[in-house]
Design a protein around this motif. Structure first.
Motif, PDB file in Angstrom:
ATOM      1  N   PRO A  69      13.445  -2.583  39.885  1.00 21.03           N
ATOM      2  CA  PRO A  69      12.061  -2.822  40.305  1.00 21.03           C
ATOM      3  C   PRO A  69      11.986  -2.997  41.808  1.00 21.03           C
ATOM      4  O   PRO A  69      12.981  -3.368  42.453  1.00 21.03           O
ATOM      5  CB  PRO A  69      11.696  -4.125  39.569  1.00 21.03           C
ATOM      6  CG  PRO A  69      13.002  -4.807  39.332  1.00 21.03           C
ATOM      7  CD  PRO A  69      13.999  -3.712  39.105  1.00 21.03           C
ATOM      8  N   PRO A  70      10.838  -2.734  42.400  1.00 19.81           N
ATOM      9  CA  PRO A  70      10.709  -2.893  43.852  1.00 19.81           C
ATOM     10  C   PRO A  70      10.868  -4.355  44.255  1.00 19.81           C
ATOM     11  O   PRO A  70      10.492  -5.272  43.515  1.00 19.81           O
ATOM     12  CB  PRO A  70       9.301  -2.368  44.146  1.00 19.81           C
ATOM     13  CG  PRO A  70       8.575  -2.450  42.848  1.00 19.81           C
ATOM     14  CD  PRO A  70       9.591  -2.247  41.780  1.00 19.81           C
ATOM     15  N   LEU A 120       8.764  -4.871  49.391  1.00 21.42           N
ATOM     16  CA  LEU A 120       8.224  -3.528  49.182  1.00 21.42           C
ATOM     17  C   LEU A 120       6.896  -3.603  48.439  1.00 21.42           C
ATOM     18  O   LEU A 120       5.953  -2.869  48.763  1.00 21.42           O
ATOM     19  CB  LEU A 120       9.225  -2.670  48.408  1.00 21.42           C
ATOM     20  CG  LEU A 120       8.770  -1.252  48.056  1.00 21.42           C
ATOM     21  CD1 LEU A 120       8.325  -0.480  49.289  1.00 21.42           C
ATOM     22  CD2 LEU A 120       9.894  -0.492  47.334  1.00 21.42           C
ATOM     23  N   ARG A 121       6.797  -4.475  47.465  1.00 22.24           N
ATOM     24  CA  ARG A 121       5.520  -4.629  46.744  1.00 22.24           C
ATOM     25  C   ARG A 121       4.396  -4.995  47.700  1.00 22.24           C
ATOM     26  O   ARG A 121       3.282  -4.460  47.615  1.00 22.24           O
ATOM     27  CB  ARG A 121       5.653  -5.698  45.656  1.00 22.24           C
ATOM     28  CG  ARG A 121       6.467  -5.282  44.448  1.00 22.24           C
ATOM     29  CD  ARG A 121       6.434  -6.367  43.386  1.00 22.24           C
ATOM     30  NE  ARG A 121       7.263  -6.048  42.265  1.00 22.24           N
ATOM     31  CZ  ARG A 121       6.884  -5.279  41.230  1.00 22.24           C
ATOM     32  NH1 ARG A 121       5.658  -4.757  41.239  1.00 22.24           N
ATOM     33  NH2 ARG A 121       7.699  -5.030  40.238  1.00 22.24           N
ATOM     34  N   HIS A 174       8.786  10.003  37.372  1.00 22.48           N
ATOM     35  CA  HIS A 174       7.587   9.204  37.121  1.00 22.48           C
ATOM     36  C   HIS A 174       7.863   7.707  37.203  1.00 22.48           C
ATOM     37  O   HIS A 174       6.951   6.917  37.461  1.00 22.48           O
ATOM     38  CB  HIS A 174       7.026   9.549  35.734  1.00 22.48           C
ATOM     39  CG  HIS A 174       7.946   9.210  34.613  1.00 22.48           C
ATOM     40  ND1 HIS A 174       9.089   9.936  34.333  1.00 22.48           N
ATOM     41  CD2 HIS A 174       7.914   8.211  33.694  1.00 22.48           C
ATOM     42  CE1 HIS A 174       9.713   9.406  33.287  1.00 22.48           C
ATOM     43  NE2 HIS A 174       9.023   8.362  32.897  1.00 22.48           N
ATOM     44  N   ARG A 175       9.122   7.299  37.016  1.00 23.47           N
ATOM     45  CA  ARG A 175       9.440   5.869  37.064  1.00 23.47           C
ATOM     46  C   ARG A 175       9.193   5.293  38.457  1.00 23.47           C
ATOM     47  O   ARG A 175       8.687   4.171  38.603  1.00 23.47           O
ATOM     48  CB  ARG A 175      10.890   5.641  36.635  1.00 23.47           C
ATOM     49  CG  ARG A 175      11.125   5.838  35.147  1.00 23.47           C
ATOM     50  CD  ARG A 175      12.554   5.520  34.765  1.00 23.47           C
ATOM     51  NE  ARG A 175      13.472   6.568  35.223  1.00 23.47           N
ATOM     52  CZ  ARG A 175      13.782   7.641  34.507  1.00 23.47           C
ATOM     53  NH1 ARG A 175      13.242   7.826  33.319  1.00 23.47           N
ATOM     54  NH2 ARG A 175      14.634   8.544  34.971  1.00 23.47           N
ATOM     55  N   THR A 176       9.556   6.042  39.492  1.00 23.62           N
ATOM     56  CA  THR A 176       9.306   5.584  40.858  1.00 23.62           C
ATOM     57  C   THR A 176       7.812   5.492  41.129  1.00 23.62           C
ATOM     58  O   THR A 176       7.326   4.503  41.703  1.00 23.62           O
ATOM     59  CB  THR A 176       9.980   6.525  41.876  1.00 23.62           C
ATOM     60  OG1 THR A 176      11.398   6.367  41.789  1.00 23.62           O
ATOM     61  CG2 THR A 176       9.526   6.231  43.295  1.00 23.62           C
ATOM     62  N   GLU A 205       1.854   0.420  40.360  1.00 23.03           N
ATOM     63  CA  GLU A 205       1.628  -0.929  39.833  1.00 23.03           C
ATOM     64  C   GLU A 205       1.538  -1.960  40.949  1.00 23.03           C
ATOM     65  O   GLU A 205       1.014  -3.053  40.732  1.00 23.03           O
ATOM     66  CB  GLU A 205       2.753  -1.302  38.861  1.00 23.03           C
ATOM     67  CG  GLU A 205       2.668  -0.555  37.538  1.00 23.03           C
ATOM     68  CD  GLU A 205       3.846  -0.843  36.623  1.00 23.03           C
ATOM     69  OE1 GLU A 205       4.831  -1.449  37.098  1.00 23.03           O
ATOM     70  OE2 GLU A 205       3.784  -0.457  35.438  1.00 23.03           O
ATOM     71  N   SER A 206       2.020  -1.611  42.132  1.00 25.26           N
ATOM     72  CA  SER A 206       1.957  -2.522  43.279  1.00 25.26           C
ATOM     73  C   SER A 206       0.738  -2.278  44.155  1.00 25.26           C
ATOM     74  O   SER A 206       0.462  -3.078  45.062  1.00 25.26           O
ATOM     75  CB  SER A 206       3.226  -2.376  44.129  1.00 25.26           C
ATOM     76  OG  SER A 206       4.390  -2.655  43.376  1.00 25.26           O
TER      77      SER A 206
END
Length: 275
Positions: free
Chosen positions: A155-156, A160-161, A181-183, A189-190
């Motif tokens: 996860p970021p 980074l978020r 697509h995961r990246t 989401e952030s």
């Protein structure tokens, strides 16, 4: 010119040895002879898209750009400076910089880029797993923030978020395939402001899962299927053969494109439904 081994998974030649050096000179010496040109095609597209994204806010203020698989920051260099890709190649292969140490080149390039900075320069965040490459781009002033993180597997970070929260435009040239697509899911989401995506994707790589992920976050993706942009020449007949097979498997026609000896990309533009 040395050629790196071919990846058995994708059929693409690997250039792992040049992607994470302390500076871009080896990267340029290897890729320029292959006519690696996709950053040139992206330059005007990203500038126009950035302007459109700013106008969507009803202002002409700066839009924060997140460049995926940013490497040494060439997309940021072309976005924010009075430079062409050909001039970058000439710079990094010139006798003037050839004898410099990496530390000396960084000091030299701080002045080089500062002298060519555009008045409308935008803040740029760089994301890449290549820690040395992003640190170079940060050190010479091409990136405002740099993150060497792999969102495919982790996860970021909180930092980074927070950076992504104010990002208005995500750009990528050729990184799709290395990232999936995961990246994009982790980044979206952030996000806390409407985010657009401008992506050049090889025709030999599927973008459908990314499009679905973008749609799940309210983004509509458009492309002009008839228009393509060359990326680089193939390094071998084996690499070309595999690319042609992948393009055919995707239902596209390689005649006049990959059959002529180059990878080709397609441009995908994604925006919120309301825009």
């Amino acid at each position: 010119m040395a050629v790196s081994p071919v990846s058995t998974a994708s059929g693409k030649t690997r250039f792992d040895d040049i992607y994470n050096q302390p500076d871009p000179r080896a990267y340029v010496r290897r890729l320029a002879p292959l006519d690696y040109e996709i950053p040139h095609h992206a330059q005007d597209v990203f500038r126009r898209t950035r302007a459109d994204r700013s106008a969507a806010d009803g202002t002409d203020g700066p839009v924060t750009v997140l460049d995926l698989c940013c490497s040494y920051g060439f997309n940021a260099a072309l976005l924010n400076h009075h430079l062409t890709l050909a001039e970058l190649y000439a710079h990094y292969t010139s006798p003037e910089v050839d004898a410099l140490t990496s530390a000396e080149l960084i000091e030299h390039d701080k002045k080089f880029y500062a002298a060519r900075r555009r008045a409308d320069a935008a803040p740029v965040i760089g994301l890449d797993t290549a820690d040395h490459a992003v640190q170079y781009a940060l050190a010479v002033g091409l990136l405002d923030h740099a993150y060497a993180e792999n969102l495919e597997h982790h996860p970021p970070s909180p930092r980074l978020r927070r950076a992504v929260a104010d990002t208005g435009l995500i750009t990528v040239t050729g990184g799709v395939g290395y990232i999936t697509h995961r990246t994009f899911q982790a980044l979206l989401e952030s996000a806390r402001v409407p985010i657009w995506v401008s992506a050049f994707v090889l025709r030999s790589v599927s973008y459908q899962l990314v499009i679905a992920q973008l749609a799940a976050h309210g983004l509509i993706t458009e492309t002009h299927s008839a228009q393509t942009y060359p990326q680089r020449r193939f390094t071998s007949a084996a690499e070309q053969r595999r690319a042609v097979e992948q393009v055919l498997a995707a239902g596209d026609d390689p005649i006049g494109l990959e059959s002529e000896g180059r990878y080709h990309t397609r441009l995908y533009q994604s925006r919120p439904r309301s825009e």
